[in-house]
Design a protein around this motif. Structure first.
Motif, mmCIF file in Angstrom:
data_model
loop_
_atom_site.group_PDB
_atom_site.id
_atom_site.type_symbol
_atom_site.label_atom_id
_atom_site.label_comp_id
_atom_site.label_asym_id
_atom_site.label_seq_id
_atom_site.Cartn_x
_atom_site.Cartn_y
_atom_site.Cartn_z
ATOM 1 N N VAL A 135 -28.060 -6.002 62.098
ATOM 2 C CA VAL A 135 -28.343 -7.400 62.316
ATOM 3 C C VAL A 135 -28.593 -7.949 61.038
ATOM 4 O O VAL A 135 -29.282 -7.635 60.098
ATOM 5 C CB VAL A 135 -30.028 -7.462 62.976
ATOM 6 N N VAL A 136 -27.907 -9.089 61.156
ATOM 7 C CA VAL A 136 -28.039 -10.023 59.682
ATOM 8 C C VAL A 136 -28.628 -11.407 59.957
ATOM 9 O O VAL A 136 -28.446 -12.053 60.948
ATOM 10 C CB VAL A 136 -26.317 -10.285 59.328
ATOM 11 N N LEU A 137 -29.577 -11.475 59.238
ATOM 12 C CA LEU A 137 -30.528 -12.675 59.458
ATOM 13 C C LEU A 137 -30.368 -13.752 58.397
ATOM 14 O O LEU A 137 -30.589 -13.302 57.273
ATOM 15 C CB LEU A 137 -32.055 -12.339 59.492
ATOM 16 N N ALA A 138 -29.933 -15.137 58.709
ATOM 17 C CA ALA A 138 -29.739 -15.924 57.539
ATOM 18 C C ALA A 138 -30.532 -17.453 58.004
ATOM 19 O O ALA A 138 -30.546 -17.931 58.937
ATOM 20 C CB ALA A 138 -28.066 -16.382 57.855
ATOM 21 N N HIS A 139 -31.167 -17.455 56.904
ATOM 22 C CA HIS A 139 -31.859 -18.786 56.850
ATOM 23 C C HIS A 139 -31.463 -20.054 57.009
ATOM 24 O O HIS A 139 -30.238 -20.217 56.525
ATOM 25 C CB HIS A 139 -33.049 -18.716 55.695
ATOM 26 N N GLY A 140 -32.229 -21.045 57.311
ATOM 27 C CA GLY A 140 -31.505 -22.384 57.141
ATOM 28 C C GLY A 140 -31.761 -23.145 56.253
ATOM 29 O O GLY A 140 -32.567 -22.718 55.164
ATOM 30 N N PHE A 141 -31.143 -24.536 55.979
ATOM 31 C CA PHE A 141 -31.294 -25.366 54.702
ATOM 32 C C PHE A 141 -32.932 -25.359 54.451
ATOM 33 O O PHE A 141 -33.719 -25.796 55.347
ATOM 34 C CB PHE A 141 -30.748 -26.595 55.046
ATOM 35 N N GLY A 142 -33.073 -25.465 53.167
ATOM 36 C CA GLY A 142 -34.586 -25.793 52.733
ATOM 37 C C GLY A 142 -35.610 -24.584 52.870
ATOM 38 O O GLY A 142 -36.676 -24.679 52.594
ATOM 39 N N GLY A 143 -34.811 -23.430 53.285
ATOM 40 C CA GLY A 143 -35.681 -22.350 53.300
ATOM 41 C C GLY A 143 -35.082 -20.944 52.494
ATOM 42 O O GLY A 143 -34.272 -21.226 51.640
ATOM 43 N N ASP A 144 -35.661 -19.817 52.695
ATOM 44 C CA ASP A 144 -35.228 -18.792 52.340
ATOM 45 C C ASP A 144 -35.317 -17.486 53.132
ATOM 46 O O ASP A 144 -35.875 -17.854 54.074
ATOM 47 C CB ASP A 144 -35.786 -18.432 50.753
ATOM 48 N N GLN A 145 -35.327 -16.406 52.536
ATOM 49 C CA GLN A 145 -35.089 -15.105 53.607
ATOM 50 C C GLN A 145 -36.622 -14.933 53.937
ATOM 51 O O GLN A 145 -36.699 -14.219 55.039
ATOM 52 C CB GLN A 145 -34.620 -14.210 52.979
ATOM 53 N N SER A 146 -37.548 -15.463 53.493
ATOM 54 C CA SER A 146 -38.912 -15.100 53.762
ATOM 55 C C SER A 146 -39.300 -15.750 54.965
ATOM 56 O O SER A 146 -40.324 -15.405 55.703
ATOM 57 C CB SER A 146 -40.128 -15.797 52.810
ATOM 58 N N VAL A 147 -38.252 -16.411 55.796
ATOM 59 C CA VAL A 147 -38.585 -16.936 57.087
ATOM 60 C C VAL A 147 -38.628 -15.910 58.148
ATOM 61 O O VAL A 147 -39.081 -15.750 59.129
ATOM 62 C CB VAL A 147 -37.753 -18.174 57.591
#
Length: 106
Positions: free
Chosen positions: A23-35
């Motif tokens: 499973v690959v989790l990709a964050h949105g604009f203005g965020g980072d992987q910590s979401v």
């Protein structure tokens, strides 16, 4: 120069779990992987989980930043980075979860 560094290092890639499915989790604009921090432990019980930071993320370490405003003026460059990252990690089939702009990239 980043030519000698791996893309996974430059994109601050982290891998958790050990399942046969990825499973690959990709964050949105203005965020980072910590979401994804709160759900990674649960997913990692059953899957190989990959999180990373896009080049615009403030989480990218000094000297590793790949961001180029001209290059990343379209989603194609982000999509190519994602493909190169998955190739580097030798992942042939994944479940991709993209938040916000990452959903469009995916």
């Amino acid at each position: 120069m980043l030519q000698n560094r791996r893309l996974s290092t430059a994109m601050n890639t982290k891998i958790a779990g050990s399942g046969s499915e990825a499973v690959v989790l990709a964050h949105g604009f203005g965020g980072d992987q910590s979401v994804w921090d709160k759900i990674v432990p649960y997913l990692a019980e059953h899957y190989l989980v990959v999180v990373f930071d896009w080049p615009f993320s403030g989480a990218i370490k000094e000297g590793l930043n790949l961001f180029d405003a001209v290059k990343y003026s379209s989603y194609d460059a982000f999509a190519n980075d994602l493909i190169f990252l998955l190739d580097e990690l030798n992942l042939k089939s994944v479940v991709f979860v993209g938040h916000s702009m990452s959903a469009m990239i995916g």
